[in-house]
Each structure stands twice: as structure tokens, then as C-alpha cells.
Enzyme design. Sequence first.
Site, PDB file in Angstrom:
ATOM      1  N   TYR A  29     -23.046  36.211   9.924  1.00 56.16           N
ATOM      2  CA  TYR A  29     -24.288  35.494   9.921  1.00 56.16           C
ATOM      3  C   TYR A  29     -25.537  36.141  10.379  1.00 56.16           C
ATOM      4  O   TYR A  29     -26.225  36.267   9.541  1.00 56.16           O
ATOM      5  CB  TYR A  29     -24.176  34.223  11.057  1.00 56.16           C
ATOM      6  CG  TYR A  29     -25.295  33.676  11.316  1.00 56.16           C
ATOM      7  CD1 TYR A  29     -25.499  32.637  10.530  1.00 56.16           C
ATOM      8  CD2 TYR A  29     -26.253  33.977  12.124  1.00 56.16           C
ATOM      9  CE1 TYR A  29     -26.575  31.560  10.665  1.00 56.16           C
ATOM     10  CE2 TYR A  29     -27.454  33.253  12.359  1.00 56.16           C
ATOM     11  CZ  TYR A  29     -27.624  31.982  11.600  1.00 56.16           C
ATOM     12  OH  TYR A  29     -28.836  31.124  11.765  1.00 56.16           O
ATOM     13  N   SER A  76     -33.226  33.208   9.586  1.00 54.98           N
ATOM     14  CA  SER A  76     -33.090  32.831  11.188  1.00 54.98           C
ATOM     15  C   SER A  76     -33.869  34.089  12.037  1.00 54.98           C
ATOM     16  O   SER A  76     -33.898  35.368  11.740  1.00 54.98           O
ATOM     17  CB  SER A  76     -31.395  33.006  11.589  1.00 54.98           C
ATOM     18  OG  SER A  76     -31.108  33.242  12.790  1.00 54.98           O
TER      19      SER A  76
END
Length: 287
Positions: free
Chosen positions: A170, A149
Amino acid sequence: MGKLDGKVAFITGAARGQGRSHALALAAEGADIIAVDICADIETNTYALASSDDLEETRRLVEKEDRRCVTSIADVRDPGQLRQALEQGVAELGRLDIVLANAGICPLGQMPGNAFLDAVDVDLVGVINTVSAAYPHLRAGASIIATGSTAALMKGGSDSPAMGPGGAGYTHAKKGVAQFVHDAAKALAPESIRVNAVHPTNCNTDMLHSEGMYKIFRPDLEAPTREDTVDAFASTQPMPTTPWVEPEDISKAVLFLASDDAQFVTGLQMKVDAGQSLAHTHAYAIK
């Protein structure tokens, strides 16, 4: 002739979103698919995860490309489940050439502390479990690709209180994926096994289009909608593009890394981000 004729790909999080898109892109180029997904919700994750019907639809769409698809319900947090799914798939399809460690969650908002652990368990430990389960089946020329990401490439991604412990988890996990890919690429290079990461920007999936994500991008609104967030999403990317990229845009990068076109590409942190991470010098600090 397809770029992946005769090859077999193992994909986690394959029931929908980027995982399904990758399965279809690789199948269109000749690969058979081993597709797994948890097909269940995780308590701290505030949006619904894929269902068994979604996984069945992936199988149907792959077979529509005239390729074989072996599906299993498996949780990437459980190494035993992954090994069992792989053994079944390899037994039916005969080999393993491509690994896409793609499964992920993003539990945003004011959640209990175990949301941090859930995010790390799925998004980082799940990647490691996937690669570990696949490794005994791989040979020279194999390609391992992890979904990262742009959160891995930017400073302060876990500092916002609005993201909550799950959002911090995350970001921590995706940074860990970037480092894992780099170090695994070094370790496996002598065996001619390539390891790379793809780091998407905002991508048009259920993870992005969730209440928690909308609130991160429009904290000024009590209950922001998809329409409310369009400008906010678009503002994070310097290229004049849509507010988000499509899963198929990420699949094009995945196909390159999976194919022999990338036979000497390893340890790459490939950004498909419309320039989102260019302003963050941390992008050059992954060693």
C-alpha cells in the site's frame, strides 16, 4: 448553474466510501457520472469490498441529483475491463472530462507475500490503467485526479512488520501514485490536461474501520474495537479535529481540482490531512 454543468466524470471505486462521495459531490455540481467498482472481494484483503448493491445505490443517489449515471462492474487491474466500461459510458453520455482514479485496498497484517502484489496492482497499476484507458477520450481542459494517501508523504511507512506485506505494498503504491501524478502532469501539460493527487489522512471508510487497521493503531490490544482506536487515530493529526475526516471533506478538494477553478493547477500533491504529514520532510522531496 453548477461548476461542472455539461461535464462527465469517470470514477473508479465508486460503489461506496470516497468514490461514492466524489460521485455525489460532482453530480451536485452538474456532472454526469461513469461509475465502476470491482463489486467482489480480493482474497488477501481482510475487510469486505463493495457489492453490486452498493454500486446500484451510488447510481440511485446520483440520479436523485437529477444527473445521469452509467455503472459497470470492472476490475482496475484489468485494462480491458476499464476500456469497455469507459466506451459504454462515453457512448451513453457523449464525452469525458474528469477522471478520478480512486479505487484502492489496504491488506494489512500477516498475509502471504502476494498481498504486496495485490496492493500494488490495485493502488498503483490500477491508477495507471485508469488513466491509460481514459486518455484517448480526453481533450484540452480535462482533469485527472488520483487518490493518494499521507502514507506517500511520510518516511518509513512500509517499515513496520505489523503492517505485513500488504501494508508495505500500500505504501509503495501510494508513493508511486505521487510520482506518477507529477510525471504525468509534465507529460500532459502541453495538451492542457491537468493531473493532480489528493492525499487524505485517516478517512471514515471501511478501509479505516477494519480489524487490520485497528491492530496497527492499537498493537497493545488483542482485539481492538472502533472505540479503542479513537484517541490513537486523533493523535496522528496536530489539528484539533475528529479522529478521522469524512469522505465529504476529501470530495471538496476533488471538486476544486475537477472544476475550472483549478484550470491552471497541475502536478499538485494536495494534502487533506489536518497537518498529519507536516513533521515529515519527505513531503517536499517529490520531484
